[in-house]
Each structure stands twice: as C-alpha cells, then as structure tokens.
Design a protein around this motif. Structure first.
Motif, mmCIF file in Angstrom:
data_model
loop_
_atom_site.group_PDB
_atom_site.id
_atom_site.type_symbol
_atom_site.label_atom_id
_atom_site.label_comp_id
_atom_site.label_asym_id
_atom_site.label_seq_id
_atom_site.Cartn_x
_atom_site.Cartn_y
_atom_site.Cartn_z
ATOM 1 N N ASP A 19 -45.681 -83.937 42.638
ATOM 2 C CA ASP A 19 -47.125 -83.726 42.732
ATOM 3 C C ASP A 19 -47.747 -84.115 41.398
ATOM 4 O OD1 ASP A 19 -46.573 -82.694 45.204
ATOM 5 O OD2 ASP A 19 -47.007 -80.604 44.687
ATOM 6 N N ASN B 124 -55.231 -72.972 39.872
ATOM 7 C CA ASN B 124 -54.799 -72.468 41.165
ATOM 8 C C ASN B 124 -56.064 -72.032 41.887
ATOM 9 O OD1 ASN B 124 -53.936 -70.920 43.356
ATOM 10 N ND2 ASN B 124 -52.083 -70.256 42.294
ATOM 11 N N SER C 99 -46.166 -76.063 37.545
ATOM 12 C CA SER C 99 -45.805 -75.048 38.525
ATOM 13 C C SER C 99 -46.862 -73.942 38.546
ATOM 14 C CB SER C 99 -44.438 -74.453 38.177
ATOM 15 O OG SER C 99 -44.107 -73.404 39.059
ATOM 16 N N ASP D 160 -52.363 -75.883 41.876
ATOM 17 C CA ASP D 160 -52.406 -76.667 43.110
ATOM 18 C C ASP D 160 -53.623 -77.570 43.246
ATOM 19 O OD1 ASP D 160 -54.449 -74.883 43.612
ATOM 20 O OD2 ASP D 160 -53.499 -73.946 45.355
ATOM 21 N N THR D 161 -54.515 -77.550 42.278
ATOM 22 C CA THR D 161 -55.792 -78.258 42.409
ATOM 23 C C THR D 161 -56.208 -78.836 41.064
ATOM 24 O OG1 THR D 161 -56.461 -76.747 44.179
ATOM 25 C CG2 THR D 161 -58.223 -77.980 43.095
ATOM 26 N N PRO E 248 -58.521 -76.409 47.946
ATOM 27 C CA PRO E 248 -57.127 -76.406 47.484
ATOM 28 C C PRO E 248 -56.465 -77.767 47.704
ATOM 29 C CG PRO E 248 -57.599 -74.397 48.693
ATOM 30 C CD PRO E 248 -58.792 -75.286 48.865
ATOM 31 N N GLY E 249 -55.770 -78.263 46.690
ATOM 32 C CA GLY E 249 -55.115 -79.562 46.769
ATOM 33 C C GLY E 249 -56.004 -80.720 46.401
ATOM 34 N N ARG F 290 -49.637 -85.751 46.402
ATOM 35 C CA ARG F 290 -48.452 -84.969 46.731
ATOM 36 C C ARG F 290 -47.188 -85.826 46.675
ATOM 37 N NH1 ARG F 290 -49.731 -79.933 45.648
ATOM 38 N NH2 ARG F 290 -51.602 -79.244 46.781
#
Length: 406
Positions: free
Chosen positions: A49, A59, A103, A106-107, A129-130, A135
């Motif tokens: 990612d 996050n 880690s 996510d964004t 999110p994302g 990915r």
C-alpha cells in the motif's frame, strides 16, 4: 484468372506454419520480439500500500466528531523508506508520493486540502477511508499472467514485465528472410550508372520494411542479372537456407522475366500468379520445399503494396504473432481518382484535415504511376479502393492504412 488481394493474402498465409523454436532473452534484448511463453508476475504491483500523492497519512476512523481536526505530525515517510510509528491514536505522518503507507494508517489527505502549522496539521473535511492510497496488487496480482503467447514485446509492454519483477522472457526465434533483387539494369546507389541503368531502390525498400520488425532476420543476397540459370541457382540455395525468399522484379511475362520459371525449376510451386490489384498484378507466391517464396514486382509502389498487404501477413503468421492480418481504418476521400471497376487499387495518400466526425480527409498521390518514389516518400499511408468502384469521388468513405502513427 487473377484472384482478389484478400484471396492472395489468404493463400500466402495458408502456405506457412508458425515457428516452434524459442529462446530466452533479457527484457531489452527482447524488444520487438514475439512471446513464446506466458510471463507471470513475480510480485504484486504495487507490492505494498502506498501514497498516490504528497500529503498526510492518517487513520480515517480516528477522526471523531464533525471537525475540523488538528492532529500532531509524528514523522515523515518518503519513497524507499519504511516508517514504523509508535502505538497511538489521532496523529498524522507527512507522506510523499510512492511512500509505503505506515502500519495503522489507511488514508492520505492531499496537502492542498489541509493546513500545516509547525508540528500539527488541520484537516477540514472528513476523508473517505482509503482515499489517495494505491493498494498492494491493485494493478497486478502476484502470479498473474501478464501477456499472451503471440504478443509483440513493445515499449509499452516491457515496463509491465519489469515492474512485476520479470527479468527475462521466452520468445520465438526470428524468421530468416533472404532478399534478392533481379534485373540487368540495376546498380547499387553509389556506383556509376551506365546507359539504360537505374539504381536499386526496391532492395532498400523491401529490406527496410522487413528490418522494422525485430522478429525478422534479413539477409540481402544482392543483385542478379536477368539470367535464368543464375536466378535458379540462387533461389534454390536460398530455399535451403532461409525460411522465406523474397525477390524483386522479373515476375511479369517479358522475355527477361525468369523468376516464375526459376521457382518451378527449383522444384517449387506457385499458388498465386496474378492478383486483381493495382499496382502488383504479377505478384508470385509459392513454396520451394518448406520455404515460402514471394516474387514481388519491380516497381517500388507495387513492391511495397504486395509486401505490406499480402506477404507480411504470412510472415507474421510464420513468426507466431497472435494477430497477423492488416488493420484498416476509415477515412473520407477529399479528391477524385479514376480507376477500373474490376480491380482493387492501393494508392498513397496524405491527410488534409478531418470531417465533423473526426475521420481523416485524404488526398491521393502519384496517380497513375506504380514507380513513383516521391509519392511513397510523401505519403502517410495507403488507401484501399474497392474493386466495385469505377471512380473515386470526394466524400466517399474508404479504408486506409497509416504507415506509422506518431
């Protein structure tokens, strides 16, 4: 009875079988070659990612309430580095394009959509999110088949293989083609011309067209005078040593046109002897043993048309290329052209604009001459005028083939 160009191309292709032998080459050495085995991705693309742009990694689920949100910046992630943040909540990491997403994050918030002050950043709108994250495996999955057998390895395809960790590929061997020019009047450029002599432009044309393809290995056999015994001896030897023998000149019905007889005397056969086309009617296609033979007419435009639309499709099939037919594109005539109604004509053209639907408007070059070197040099491609037409008028939709699109 002359056959149609399409029938001539079909007969030529029916005479050959695809090559079976292959070799393994590194990627750059395989440029332009034809795949003999399906390459499989050694790694996913991307392999992890990563951020699609410069900004701040967060996050998204940690943004509580309606915002705006001001969070601390705890580090920076650049391409080629791995950031392992300490456990915590509601924080941001400065991230650059291509960097691995840390880690727990996510964004990515685009840097233009937030405001940094010192060691904090303020986010004004709730992100999805994302968002702005590429990915792992989004483009290519590990173990995925990347291309197909018969595909040509182009500059656009090689990066896909390299990005997926493929270092070498299995390609079909090159087909070996001999080119022989016949004619007592021919001399090579640079030599002095005697009375009644001309320079050999056909040999340059045919060899150059073949050399455009990395899957063809070309051997020039030079010029041979109009002598039946000499031509027969050279054709016999070429058929033993090459996959294909291509000659220019000597295929009409004149007293010094010996090529067809030389093929027969060499133990060969001719499946194409006359084609209802202009230029190129006296084209000869056949086989000597397992070697393909193609006798092109002596005029340059005729040699170009016969090679490009009848012989090359057969060579593509022999080389195991997945697609070997000619691709034609629609265009609109912008000029007149007189023609006979019982033959297909192939005419050099140039574009002069486009119609409201975006189709090229074309004008015809070198009308009436199959030996016009200047028309070929100025042309952007070849127009195919169907046999049923007796004249070409402006506004008629026709098929064209562009030499190259830049």
């Amino acid at each position: 009875m002359p056959i149609s160009p399409d029938m001539a191309a079909a007969r030529a292709s029916a005479l050959v079988l695809p090559v079976m032998k292959s070799e393994r080459l590194e990627l750059l050495a395989a440029m332009g070659r034809i795949l003999a085995r399906v390459p499989v991705a050694e790694t996913a693309v991307p392999p992890f990612d990563n951020s699609a742009m410069d900004g701040y990694a967060i996050n998204a689920g940690e943004l509580i309430g309606t915002g705006p949100w001001t969070v601390p910046i705890i580090g920076i992630a650049a391409a080629g580095t791995i950031v392992r943040p300490e456990p915590g909540t509601c924080r941001a990491i400065r991230i650059l394009t291509g960097a691995a997403l840390p880690s727990g994050f996510d964004t990515v918030i685009m840097q233009e959509r937030c405001e940094r002050k010192g060691d904090t950043v303020t986010i004004f709108e709730r992100p999805r999110p994302g968002q702005n994250v590429k990915r792992a495996g989004e483009d290519v999955q590990e173990g995925q088949a990347l291309l197909e057998i018969g595909d040509v390895l182009t500059p656009e395809r090689l990066p896909l293989l390299a990005g997926a960790g493929v270092a070498s590929v299995e390609v079909f061997r090159r087909i070996r083609v001999a080119v022989l020019c016949t004619g007592s009047e021919l001399r090579s450029a640079g030599e002095p011309l005697g009375a009644g002599q001309i320079y050999n432009s056909n040999g340059i044309l045919v060899s150059a067209m073949l050399r455009e393809h990395a899957w063809i290995e070309v051997e020039e056999l030079g010029i041979v005078r109009d002598n039946r015994q000499l031509i027969t001896e050279i054709i016999q030897k070429a058929a033993r040593n090459y996959d294909v023998t291509i000659t220019t000149g000597g295929v009409s019905a004149g007293d010094e046109d010996h090529v067809a007889a030389a093929v027969i005397e060499s133990g060969g056969s001719l499946d194409v002897v006359k084609v209802a086309m202009r230029p190129g009617k006296p084209l000869k296609i056949g086989r000597i043993g397992i070697s393909l033979f193609a006798g092109l007419p002596g005029n340059p435009n005729a040699a170009l048309v016969c090679l490009r639309y009848i012989v090359l499709p057969a060579l593509r099939k022999m080389a195991a290329k997945s697609e070997f037919g000619t691709k034609w594109f629609p265009a609109i005539s912008a000029s007149t052209y007189p023609k006979r109604a019982d033959r297909t004509e192939f005419v050099p053209f140039r574009t002069v604009g486009h119609n409201p639907n975006g189709l090229p408007l074309i004008v015809f070059l070198g009308q009436g001459s199959s030996a016009s070197l200047s028309a070929i040099a100025m042309a952007e491609g070849i127009a195919r005028l169907p046999s049923e037409l007796s004249t070409m008028e402006p506004g008629v939709r026709i098929d064209v083939d562009f030499f190259r699109r830049s």
